[in-house]
Motif scaffolding. Structure first.
Motif, PDB file in Angstrom:
ATOM      1  N   GLU A  91      31.648  60.338 106.377  1.00 20.53           N
ATOM      2  CA  GLU A  91      32.336  59.153 105.871  1.00 20.53           C
ATOM      3  C   GLU A  91      31.876  57.896 106.589  1.00 20.53           C
ATOM      4  OE1 GLU A  91      36.899  57.899 104.584  1.00 20.53           O
ATOM      5  OE2 GLU A  91      36.534  59.684 105.809  1.00 20.53           O
ATOM      6  N   ILE A  92      31.757  57.985 107.931  1.00 19.91           N
ATOM      7  CA  ILE A  92      31.346  56.806 108.705  1.00 19.91           C
ATOM      8  C   ILE A  92      29.891  56.454 108.414  1.00 19.91           C
ATOM      9  CG2 ILE A  92      30.929  55.956 111.056  1.00 19.91           C
ATOM     10  CD1 ILE A  92      33.435  57.392 111.942  1.00 19.91           C
ATOM     11  N   GLU A  93      29.039  57.483 108.260  1.00 21.89           N
ATOM     12  CA  GLU A  93      27.645  57.207 107.891  1.00 21.89           C
ATOM     13  C   GLU A  93      27.578  56.477 106.557  1.00 21.89           C
ATOM     14  OE1 GLU A  93      25.694  60.987 108.005  1.00 21.89           O
ATOM     15  OE2 GLU A  93      24.785  60.597 109.979  1.00 21.89           O
ATOM     16  N   LYS A  94      28.426  56.908 105.608  1.00 22.06           N
ATOM     17  CA  LYS A  94      28.459  56.269 104.298  1.00 22.06           C
ATOM     18  C   LYS A  94      28.900  54.821 104.408  1.00 22.06           C
ATOM     19  CE  LYS A  94      30.418  56.873  99.674  1.00 22.06           C
ATOM     20  NZ  LYS A  94      31.338  57.697  98.839  1.00 22.06           N
ATOM     21  N   LEU A  95      29.823  54.550 105.358  1.00 22.63           N
ATOM     22  CA  LEU A  95      30.319  53.182 105.547  1.00 22.63           C
ATOM     23  C   LEU A  95      29.422  52.357 106.448  1.00 22.63           C
ATOM     24  CD1 LEU A  95      34.118  54.005 105.969  1.00 22.63           C
ATOM     25  CD2 LEU A  95      33.049  52.901 104.006  1.00 22.63           C
ATOM     26  N   GLY A  96      28.373  52.986 106.998  1.00 22.31           N
ATOM     27  CA  GLY A  96      27.434  52.252 107.843  1.00 22.31           C
ATOM     28  C   GLY A  96      27.848  52.131 109.287  1.00 22.31           C
ATOM     29  N   GLY A  97      28.765  53.009 109.758  1.00 18.46           N
ATOM     30  CA  GLY A  97      29.225  52.951 111.146  1.00 18.46           C
ATOM     31  C   GLY A  97      28.381  53.809 112.073  1.00 18.46           C
ATOM     32  N   ASP A  98      28.698  53.747 113.386  1.00 17.51           N
ATOM     33  CA  ASP A  98      27.982  54.503 114.413  1.00 17.51           C
ATOM     34  C   ASP A  98      28.615  55.892 114.556  1.00 17.51           C
ATOM     35  OD1 ASP A  98      26.476  55.363 116.520  1.00 17.51           O
ATOM     36  OD2 ASP A  98      27.428  54.084 118.026  1.00 17.51           O
ATOM     37  N   VAL A  99      27.811  56.953 114.427  1.00 20.75           N
ATOM     38  CA  VAL A  99      28.331  58.325 114.488  1.00 20.75           C
ATOM     39  C   VAL A  99      27.823  59.087 115.709  1.00 20.75           C
ATOM     40  CG1 VAL A  99      28.614  58.503 111.989  1.00 20.75           C
ATOM     41  CG2 VAL A  99      26.433  59.159 113.024  1.00 20.75           C
ATOM     42  N   VAL A 136      42.363  62.754 119.957  1.00 23.08           N
ATOM     43  CA  VAL A 136      42.410  61.305 120.217  1.00 23.08           C
ATOM     44  C   VAL A 136      41.188  60.631 119.612  1.00 23.08           C
ATOM     45  CG1 VAL A 136      42.296  59.527 122.016  1.00 23.08           C
ATOM     46  CG2 VAL A 136      43.815  61.505 122.301  1.00 23.08           C
ATOM     47  N   LEU A 137      40.017  61.289 119.779  1.00 24.68           N
ATOM     48  CA  LEU A 137      38.777  60.745 119.216  1.00 24.68           C
ATOM     49  C   LEU A 137      38.869  60.657 117.697  1.00 24.68           C
ATOM     50  CD1 LEU A 137      35.803  59.859 119.467  1.00 24.68           C
ATOM     51  CD2 LEU A 137      35.169  62.280 119.434  1.00 24.68           C
ATOM     52  N   LEU A 138      39.396  61.743 117.075  1.00 26.56           N
ATOM     53  CA  LEU A 138      39.528  61.735 115.619  1.00 26.56           C
ATOM     54  C   LEU A 138      40.470  60.631 115.157  1.00 26.56           C
ATOM     55  CD1 LEU A 138      39.768  65.564 114.840  1.00 26.56           C
ATOM     56  CD2 LEU A 138      37.878  64.028 114.262  1.00 26.56           C
ATOM     57  N   LYS A 139      41.574  60.435 115.890  1.00 23.86           N
ATOM     58  CA  LYS A 139      42.508  59.380 115.530  1.00 23.86           C
ATOM     59  C   LYS A 139      41.844  58.021 115.640  1.00 23.86           C
ATOM     60  CE  LYS A 139      47.075  57.494 116.582  1.00 23.86           C
ATOM     61  NZ  LYS A 139      48.272  57.569 117.436  1.00 23.86           N
ATOM     62  N   ALA A 140      41.067  57.841 116.735  1.00 22.53           N
ATOM     63  CA  ALA A 140      40.353  56.573 116.917  1.00 22.53           C
ATOM     64  C   ALA A 140      39.365  56.356 115.780  1.00 22.53           C
ATOM     65  CB  ALA A 140      39.632  56.562 118.271  1.00 22.53           C
ATOM     66  N   LYS A 141      38.691  57.448 115.365  1.00 25.67           N
ATOM     67  CA  LYS A 141      37.718  57.319 114.285  1.00 25.67           C
ATOM     68  C   LYS A 141      38.408  57.062 112.952  1.00 25.67           C
ATOM     69  CE  LYS A 141      34.188  57.493 116.832  1.00 25.67           C
ATOM     70  NZ  LYS A 141      33.388  56.286 117.024  1.00 25.67           N
ATOM     71  N   ASP A 142      39.624  57.616 112.789  1.00 23.68           N
ATOM     72  CA  ASP A 142      40.403  57.297 111.584  1.00 23.68           C
ATOM     73  C   ASP A 142      40.665  55.800 111.517  1.00 23.68           C
ATOM     74  OD1 ASP A 142      40.572  59.809 110.483  1.00 23.68           O
ATOM     75  OD2 ASP A 142      42.414  60.328 111.552  1.00 23.68           O
ATOM     76  N   GLU A 143      41.014  55.235 112.664  1.00 23.91           N
ATOM     77  CA  GLU A 143      41.243  53.789 112.719  1.00 23.91           C
ATOM     78  C   GLU A 143      39.950  53.033 112.452  1.00 23.91           C
ATOM     79  OE1 GLU A 143      42.901  53.173 116.576  1.00 23.91           O
ATOM     80  OE2 GLU A 143      44.837  54.088 116.086  1.00 23.91           O
ATOM     81  N   GLU A 144      38.843  53.568 113.007  1.00 22.62           N
ATOM     82  CA  GLU A 144      37.547  52.907 112.777  1.00 22.62           C
ATOM     83  C   GLU A 144      37.156  52.990 111.308  1.00 22.62           C
ATOM     84  OE1 GLU A 144      32.854  53.140 114.204  1.00 22.62           O
ATOM     85  OE2 GLU A 144      34.368  54.314 115.239  1.00 22.62           O
ATOM     86  N   ILE A 145      37.410  54.164 110.698  1.00 16.67           N
ATOM     87  CA  ILE A 145      37.101  54.328 109.276  1.00 16.67           C
ATOM     88  C   ILE A 145      37.915  53.341 108.447  1.00 16.67           C
ATOM     89  CG2 ILE A 145      37.434  55.886 107.310  1.00 16.67           C
ATOM     90  CD1 ILE A 145      36.585  58.180 109.169  1.00 16.67           C
ATOM     91  N   GLU A 146      39.203  53.206 108.799  1.00 18.42           N
ATOM     92  CA  GLU A 146      40.052  52.263 108.074  1.00 18.42           C
ATOM     93  C   GLU A 146      39.538  50.839 108.240  1.00 18.42           C
ATOM     94  OE1 GLU A 146      42.975  51.463 105.434  1.00 18.42           O
ATOM     95  OE2 GLU A 146      42.380  53.434 106.187  1.00 18.42           O
ATOM     96  N   ARG A 147      39.107  50.538 109.487  1.00 21.59           N
ATOM     97  CA  ARG A 147      38.557  49.200 109.739  1.00 21.59           C
ATOM     98  C   ARG A 147      37.281  48.978 108.938  1.00 21.59           C
ATOM     99  NH1 ARG A 147      34.629  47.242 112.712  1.00 21.59           N
ATOM    100  NH2 ARG A 147      34.198  49.265 113.668  1.00 21.59           N
ATOM    101  N   LEU A 148      36.413  50.014 108.947  1.00 26.97           N
ATOM    102  CA  LEU A 148      35.163  49.901 108.189  1.00 26.97           C
ATOM    103  C   LEU A 148      35.434  49.760 106.692  1.00 26.97           C
ATOM    104  CD1 LEU A 148      32.929  52.541 110.028  1.00 26.97           C
ATOM    105  CD2 LEU A 148      32.600  50.071 110.009  1.00 26.97           C
TER     106      LEU A 148
END
Length: 321
Positions: A91-99, A136-148
């Motif tokens: 999902e993050i790769e699709k949104l252009g984020g850092d994985v 915790v990491l997954l939760k942070a990434k959920d927030e990052e995904i939402e931000r992205l």
């Protein structure tokens, strides 16, 4: 006498003999009681020990079962997190984020899952700590995904807005260009020169002029006089003014040897009868053209047309009788 009788009594002698036996029995009974008590204590202690050992064994088995259950739950959670990480990475790769951080966590989890070692409480505690960290990491990434997603939504909205503005600007530019072209066309049309007061004469051999209509024998030459109408839009510049005479059959009267030639009109090459180069000065200047045909003019209706720069300045019909 009395004392002697007493000493010689056989019953009393027997009593004196039984006293040592009774004390021995008491001692023996006391010893037996002590031994029984000791044995009872030993039995009780052994019973307590057996009970405690049993309890400890049960506790150990329960603890082992609990440990195995905790390990199974923890390992299952690690497996679930591994799958969640796969989804987050995609999902993050699709949104252009850092994985990169997620990929490292994924590798660590795979390493933990592949380890073949006996799990104890310490191992499980460490694994549970890691699980907590991964959650915790997954939760942070959920927030990052939402931000992205929000960023992408804003970018999409902005892009759509820009496209709309671009289209509006393009439409505006097109409209401006169209208006400009229309204005240029209007200016060009407005700047076109007009021939006015066109007069056609027949000139005989003696120079006598007759205004049309006239007879063929009277027309050794055709003389055309007209004014260029005032035009404040047209620039002061040189112009090539052409006249052509067209007979009733639509044929142009021309003779190249006498100065006739061709010009472009509405995408076609046309002949003109005569021409003059002038400087247009917007003074309603008068122009005169003369053309000697060299043969008789056939009777009929003719049309005189005046042109310059690919457009018609004016026309007039005349009749030869």
């Amino acid at each position: 006498m009395t004392e002697n009788t007493s000493n010689n009594d056989p019953i009393k002698k027997d009593e004196h003999k039984e006293q040592p036996v009774s004390r021995d029995n008491k001692k023996s009974n006391r010893k037996t009681a002590i031994i029984v008590a000791i044995l009872a204590i030993i039995i009780i202690v052994q019973g307590i020990k057996i009970y405690l050992d049993h309890q400890e064994s049960v506790a150990t088995e329960n603890q082992l079962a609990s440990t195995e259950q905790e390990l199974a739950v923890t390992m299952q959670r690690l497996t679930d997190i591994s799958h969640e990480l796969d989804e987050k990475i995609a999902e993050i790769e699709k949104l252009g984020g850092d994985v990169s951080e997620l990929q490292k966590a994924k590798a660590d989890i795979e390493e933990e899952l592949n380890r073949q070692q006996r799990a104890n409480r310490s191992t499980i505690r460490n694994l549970k700590d890691k699980v907590g960290g991964y959650e915790v990491l997954l939760k942070a990434k959920d927030e990052e995904i939402e931000r992205l997603k929000n960023v992408n939504t804003e970018l999409l909205t902005e892009n759509t807005s820009l496209k709309t503005e671009k289209n509006q600007l393009f439409d505006s530019l097109s409209q401006v260009t169209k208006s400009k072209d229309e204005l240029i066309s209007k200016v060009e049309l407005a700047s076109q020169l007009k021939a006015e007061n066109i007069t056609i004469y027949a000139v005989n051999s003696r120079g006598k002029e007759r205004e049309a209509p006239f007879k063929s024998r009277q027309a050794d030459k055709i003389k055309v006089i007209f004014n260029i109408a005032e035009n404040k839009v047209a620039p002061i510049e040189g112009k090539n003014i052409m006249v052509r005479i067209v007979d009733g059959n639509g044929q142009v009267i021309f003779d190249v040897a006498k100065g006739s030639g061709t010009f472009m009109y509405e995408g076609k090459e046309e002949f003109y009868t005569s021409n003059r180069e002038i400087l247009f000065d917007n003074t309603r200047q008068q122009l005169t053209f003369e053309y000697e045909k060299g043969s008789e003019w056939e009777e009929g209706l003719y049309t005189l047309e005046v042109y310059t720069e690919g457009y018609k300045m004016g026309s007039k019909q005349f009749e030869v009788k």
